[in-house]
Design a protein around this motif. Structure first.
Motif, short mmCIF file in Angstrom:
data_model
loop_
_atom_site.label_atom_id
_atom_site.label_comp_id
_atom_site.label_asym_id
_atom_site.label_seq_id
_atom_site.Cartn_x
_atom_site.Cartn_y
_atom_site.Cartn_z
N GLY A 47 0.66 -1.46 0.00
CA GLY A 47 0.05 -0.24 0.50
C GLY A 47 0.93 1.14 0.06
N LYS A 48 -0.06 2.34 -0.91
CA LYS A 48 1.25 3.67 -0.26
C LYS A 48 0.83 4.31 0.94
N ASP A 49 -0.15 4.40 1.67
CA ASP A 49 0.30 4.45 2.84
C ASP A 49 -0.42 3.60 4.02
N ASP A 50 -0.26 3.60 5.09
CA ASP A 50 -0.66 3.19 6.31
C ASP A 50 -2.60 3.27 6.39
N GLU A 51 -3.14 3.38 5.65
CA GLU A 51 -5.00 3.61 5.66
C GLU A 51 -4.91 2.48 4.63
N VAL A 52 -4.40 2.21 2.84
CA VAL A 52 -5.14 1.07 2.59
C VAL A 52 -3.77 -0.56 3.32
N LYS A 53 -2.89 -0.63 3.66
CA LYS A 53 -2.02 -0.95 4.89
C LYS A 53 -3.15 -1.36 5.54
N LEU A 54 -3.66 -0.81 6.41
CA LEU A 54 -4.53 -1.07 6.86
C LEU A 54 -5.56 -1.72 7.25
N GLY A 55 -6.59 -2.11 5.78
CA GLY A 55 -7.12 -1.75 4.98
C GLY A 55 -7.02 -3.36 4.63
N HIS A 56 -5.43 -3.64 3.76
CA HIS A 56 -4.99 -5.42 3.63
C HIS A 56 -5.12 -6.18 4.92
N LEU A 57 -4.74 -5.43 6.06
CA LEU A 57 -4.78 -6.12 7.37
C LEU A 57 -6.13 -6.06 7.86
N LEU A 58 -6.75 -5.80 7.63
CA LEU A 58 -8.08 -6.44 7.56
C LEU A 58 -8.99 -7.48 6.81
N ASP A 59 -8.80 -7.36 5.76
CA ASP A 59 -8.88 -7.90 5.09
C ASP A 59 -8.67 -9.44 5.27
N GLU A 60 -7.68 -9.25 6.00
CA GLU A 60 -6.53 -10.53 6.09
C GLU A 60 -7.36 -11.13 7.62
N ILE A 61 -7.44 -10.33 8.31
CA ILE A 61 -8.47 -11.15 9.80
C ILE A 61 -9.97 -11.31 9.45
N ASP A 62 -10.52 -10.69 8.65
CA ASP A 62 -11.68 -11.33 8.22
C ASP A 62 -11.89 -12.41 7.48
N ALA A 63 -11.00 -12.36 6.58
CA ALA A 63 -10.51 -13.85 5.82
C ALA A 63 -10.05 -15.11 6.97
N ALA A 64 -9.40 -14.78 7.89
CA ALA A 64 -8.83 -16.10 9.49
C ALA A 64 -10.17 -15.97 10.03
N ARG A 65 -11.29 -15.13 10.58
CA ARG A 65 -12.10 -15.36 11.33
C ARG A 65 -13.32 -16.53 10.14
N ALA A 66 -13.75 -16.02 9.22
CA ALA A 66 -14.00 -16.31 8.19
C ALA A 66 -13.98 -18.16 8.02
#
Length: 51
Positions: A27-46
């Motif tokens: 990601g170009k900044d922390d907001e984009v990186k955080l979005g990817h991290l949260l996507d990873e967490i959501d996938a692990a929960r699912a």
């Protein structure tokens, strides 16, 4: 546009973990990186919910 801000104080060890977690994602900044991290967490929960 409403753009809330996250602000918290953490100890240096927690800050280092935060940086490592964010910087492991593209990601170009922390907001984009955080979005990817949260996507990873959501996938692990699912995945855990179907196990």
């Amino acid at each position: 546009m409403f753009r809330p801000k996250i602000n918290m104080a953490v100890d240096p060890e927690m800050f280092d973990r935060w940086r490592l977690a964010l910087d492991a994602h593209p990601g170009k900044d922390d907001e984009v990186k955080l979005g990817h991290l949260l996507d990873e967490i959501d996938a692990a929960r699912a995945k855990a919910a179907t196990a």
